[in-house]
Design a protein around this motif. Structure first.
Motif, short mmCIF file in Angstrom:
data_model
loop_
_atom_site.label_atom_id
_atom_site.label_comp_id
_atom_site.label_asym_id
_atom_site.label_seq_id
_atom_site.Cartn_x
_atom_site.Cartn_y
_atom_site.Cartn_z
N LEU A 193 8.27 -11.36 -5.14
CA LEU A 193 6.57 -11.22 -4.94
C LEU A 193 5.27 -10.85 -5.54
O LEU A 193 5.54 -9.58 -6.31
CB LEU A 193 5.83 -10.72 -3.75
CG LEU A 193 6.22 -12.35 -2.54
CD1 LEU A 193 6.31 -12.12 -1.08
CD2 LEU A 193 6.15 -13.14 -2.32
N PRO A 194 4.47 -11.32 -6.52
CA PRO A 194 4.32 -10.51 -7.27
C PRO A 194 3.02 -9.43 -6.51
O PRO A 194 1.95 -9.68 -6.68
CB PRO A 194 3.10 -11.35 -7.97
CG PRO A 194 2.92 -12.63 -7.77
CD PRO A 194 4.09 -12.40 -6.25
N LEU A 195 3.46 -8.33 -5.74
CA LEU A 195 2.47 -7.75 -5.21
C LEU A 195 3.12 -6.55 -5.62
O LEU A 195 3.89 -6.06 -5.24
CB LEU A 195 3.27 -8.44 -3.66
CG LEU A 195 2.95 -9.76 -3.32
CD1 LEU A 195 3.17 -10.36 -1.32
CD2 LEU A 195 1.25 -9.62 -3.30
N THR A 196 2.51 -5.58 -4.48
CA THR A 196 2.59 -4.41 -5.04
C THR A 196 3.76 -3.56 -3.87
O THR A 196 3.78 -4.57 -2.54
CB THR A 196 1.17 -3.61 -4.62
OG1 THR A 196 0.60 -3.74 -3.64
CG2 THR A 196 0.30 -3.19 -5.83
N LEU A 197 4.00 -2.70 -3.58
CA LEU A 197 5.15 -2.36 -2.35
C LEU A 197 3.97 -2.09 -1.38
O LEU A 197 4.46 -2.68 -0.53
CB LEU A 197 5.60 -0.62 -3.20
CG LEU A 197 6.45 -0.71 -3.82
CD1 LEU A 197 7.05 0.67 -4.28
CD2 LEU A 197 7.41 -2.09 -2.84
N GLU A 198 2.95 -1.51 -1.38
CA GLU A 198 2.25 -1.68 -0.46
C GLU A 198 2.07 -2.85 0.51
O GLU A 198 1.97 -3.51 1.28
CB GLU A 198 0.66 -0.80 -0.61
CG GLU A 198 0.03 -0.81 0.34
CD GLU A 198 -1.92 0.11 0.17
OE1 GLU A 198 -2.08 -0.48 -0.95
OE2 GLU A 198 -1.92 0.84 0.63
N SER A 199 1.69 -4.11 -0.81
CA SER A 199 0.97 -5.49 -0.46
C SER A 199 1.79 -6.25 0.80
O SER A 199 2.52 -6.74 1.30
CB SER A 199 0.60 -6.14 -1.35
OG SER A 199 0.07 -5.51 -2.36
N GLN A 200 3.34 -5.52 -0.30
CA GLN A 200 4.55 -6.31 1.00
C GLN A 200 4.87 -5.12 2.03
O GLN A 200 5.51 -6.11 2.56
CB GLN A 200 6.01 -5.51 0.14
CG GLN A 200 5.80 -6.62 -1.73
CD GLN A 200 6.80 -6.37 -2.36
OE1 GLN A 200 7.17 -6.08 -2.34
NE2 GLN A 200 6.55 -6.97 -4.27
N ILE A 241 2.82 -7.25 4.30
CA ILE A 241 2.96 -8.71 4.45
C ILE A 241 3.76 -9.04 5.56
O ILE A 241 4.22 -9.86 6.69
CB ILE A 241 3.27 -9.23 3.06
CG1 ILE A 241 2.02 -9.61 2.92
CG2 ILE A 241 4.28 -10.65 3.97
CD1 ILE A 241 2.07 -10.48 0.99
N THR A 242 5.03 -7.80 5.06
CA THR A 242 6.30 -7.97 6.01
C THR A 242 5.55 -7.48 7.75
O THR A 242 6.32 -7.64 8.80
CB THR A 242 7.32 -6.71 5.49
OG1 THR A 242 7.07 -5.49 5.49
CG2 THR A 242 8.37 -7.28 4.33
N ILE A 285 -5.90 -4.91 1.07
CA ILE A 285 -4.94 -4.78 0.96
C ILE A 285 -4.54 -5.51 -0.59
O ILE A 285 -3.55 -5.06 -1.37
CB ILE A 285 -3.60 -4.23 1.81
CG1 ILE A 285 -3.55 -3.02 2.14
CG2 ILE A 285 -1.74 -4.11 0.66
CD1 ILE A 285 -2.70 -2.99 3.96
N LEU A 286 -4.69 -6.48 0.13
CA LEU A 286 -4.24 -7.52 -1.01
C LEU A 286 -5.00 -7.76 -2.35
O LEU A 286 -5.24 -8.59 -3.44
CB LEU A 286 -4.32 -8.54 -0.60
CG LEU A 286 -3.01 -9.69 0.08
CD1 LEU A 286 -2.93 -10.38 0.44
CD2 LEU A 286 -1.22 -8.29 -0.18
N HIS A 287 -6.33 -7.08 -2.55
CA HIS A 287 -7.60 -6.96 -3.34
C HIS A 287 -7.81 -8.80 -3.47
O HIS A 287 -8.01 -8.27 -5.03
CB HIS A 287 -6.80 -5.90 -4.27
CG HIS A 287 -6.21 -4.97 -4.42
ND1 HIS A 287 -6.66 -3.72 -3.81
CD2 HIS A 287 -4.84 -4.76 -4.86
CE1 HIS A 287 -6.17 -2.66 -4.27
NE2 HIS A 287 -4.92 -2.76 -4.48
N THR A 288 -7.48 -9.17 -2.39
CA THR A 288 -8.65 -10.02 -2.57
C THR A 288 -9.78 -10.19 -1.72
O THR A 288 -9.95 -9.29 -0.58
CB THR A 288 -8.00 -11.38 -1.87
OG1 THR A 288 -7.30 -10.82 -0.66
CG2 THR A 288 -6.89 -11.42 -2.69
N PRO A 289 -11.40 -10.79 -1.43
CA PRO A 289 -12.26 -10.69 -1.38
C PRO A 289 -11.39 -11.40 0.47
O PRO A 289 -11.36 -12.37 0.71
CB PRO A 289 -13.01 -11.70 -1.84
CG PRO A 289 -12.74 -12.85 -2.23
CD PRO A 289 -11.30 -11.74 -3.27
N LEU A 340 -5.79 -7.24 5.62
CA LEU A 340 -4.90 -8.12 4.41
C LEU A 340 -6.13 -8.47 2.80
O LEU A 340 -5.31 -8.00 2.36
CB LEU A 340 -4.61 -9.09 5.12
CG LEU A 340 -3.59 -10.12 4.78
CD1 LEU A 340 -2.36 -8.61 4.51
CD2 LEU A 340 -3.20 -11.24 5.32
N ALA A 341 -6.75 -8.32 3.11
CA ALA A 341 -7.41 -8.76 1.94
C ALA A 341 -8.10 -6.86 1.17
O ALA A 341 -8.25 -7.48 0.44
CB ALA A 341 -9.41 -9.34 2.59
#
Length: 316
Positions: free
Chosen positions: A231-238, A241-242, A120-124, A117-118
């Motif tokens: 959601l301000p997310l990329t398609l991939e992120s979404q 998440i789904t 793909i969401l580009h978060t640490p 998740l991190a």
DNA sequence: AATCGCGCCAACCGCTCATAC
DNA sequence: AGTATGAGCGGTTGGCGCGAT
């Protein structure tokens, strides 16, 4: 086989992967004495493993009825997500709700899920260890869970094992795998998460595996169904998440949302008898095929019926 | 075919807790 | 009551397999 010594070359503590012969020795030890007195495995010279290592091997790999090599089902994922939100990183506790799963399984599942998740969401990746070590106490606050009712856990499997080991020295029939069933309790969940998961599930083009999600019918405060572009997310992120409704992520999103209400879901209760749990409480997880390598699944349930009483230390 | 990145998982480590002495 | 020991839990790490490039 019992009594066979499996030392390494130096006669020191052996580490690393377990050999089949070592497993056999350990299994024999448990057959004889029950899943306890781990340190005696070494003190008797059966294995050059620490008691700790022996216990871990038994709990994670050799115990009967483990779902070794079986991926987490969608339902199990949901349970983990919910319970992590509720309990924090109390993996052993969470594992009691998942028949055939160990704390290590749950921990690994969660960890890899977080990593993915991190990424793909580009978060640490969230700090996991020391900062979260307080999580047991802090998580409730973090997750804003105001009215959680702890499930009626008499104790964890390990606790059962430990306490029973010490209180009942004449019989080993009662170790965790065969402990009496507790009545199926009503597990109380955080409706924030359920709402979000329910909403998020609506976004999914394909349903989550074969598990219909009952939450949308539940009568709790409705959150406006999420739209993909909310959601301000990329398609991939979404997509992720789904697929992976993450409790923390969702909680973060939902932090402004409703206070939790109590809802009740009928999923597996803490269970100390995996066989029955798998049949009854497992809720369809029996669909998971038994993997060929999980030979321990074939252990007869009366495997420990003939366990010998533990000799007193003076007899060793 | 080789390499790289990723996911999964087994096992270890350190800490805490429980129990015995 | 204090200490020692064993057991359990949570976090971390390293290896392996597999798919993508």
């Amino acid at each position: 086989m019992a009594g066979k010594r499996l030392y390494d070359e130096m006669g020191e503590i052996k580490k690393g992967p377990w050999k089949v012969e070592e497993d056999e020795v350990l299994i024999n030890h448990v057959k004889k004495y029950g899943p306890r007195d781990w340190s005696s495995v070494r003190s008797k010279g059966l294995l050059q493993r620490t008691g700790k290592s022996c216990r871990l091997r038994w709990v994670n790999k050799l115990r009967p009825n483990l779902k070794n090599g079986v991926k987490f089902s969608a339902e199990e994922e949901r349970v983990v997500i919910e319970l992590q939100g509720q309990f924090g990183n109390k993996w052993a506790r969470i594992a009691t709700y998942l028949p055939g799963r160990t704390d290590n399984d749950v921990k690994n599942f969660w960890s890899s899920r977080q990593k993915r998740l991190a990424r793909i969401l580009h978060t640490p990746t969230p700090p996991s260890s020391k900062s979260q070590k307080k999580s047991g106490k802090q998580v409730a606050a973090l997750h804003q869970v105001p009215t959680l009712e702890a499930p009626k856990l008499s104790s964890s499997t390990e606790e059962e094992s430990s306490s029973k080991a010490q209180s009942c020295s004449s019989s080993y029939i009662d170790y965790p795998e065969t402990i009496k069933m507790v009545p199926l309790p009503e597990l109380v969940l955080n409706s924030n998460l359920l709402s979000f998961e329910a909403n998020i599930l609506q976004l999914e083009s394909s349903p989550v595996e074969n598990k219909p999600c009952p939450e949308p019918q539940l009568d709790f405060p409705q959150i406006a169904p999420l739209q993909a572009d909310d959601l301000p997310l990329t398609l991939e992120s979404q997509e992720v998440i789904t697929t992976f409704g993450d409790a923390n992520f969702l909680n973060a999103l939902a932090s402004h949302a409703y206070a939790s209400e109590i809802v009740q879901l009928p999923y597996a209760s803490p269970c100390f008898e995996p066989e029955r749990c798998c049949q009854n409480g497992g809720q369809g997880e029996d669909e998971n095929p038994v993997t060929p390598d999980s030979f321990i699944d074939d252990f007869p349930m009366d495997m420990f019926d003939h366990i010998e009483p533990l000799p007193s230390p003076s007899e060793w």
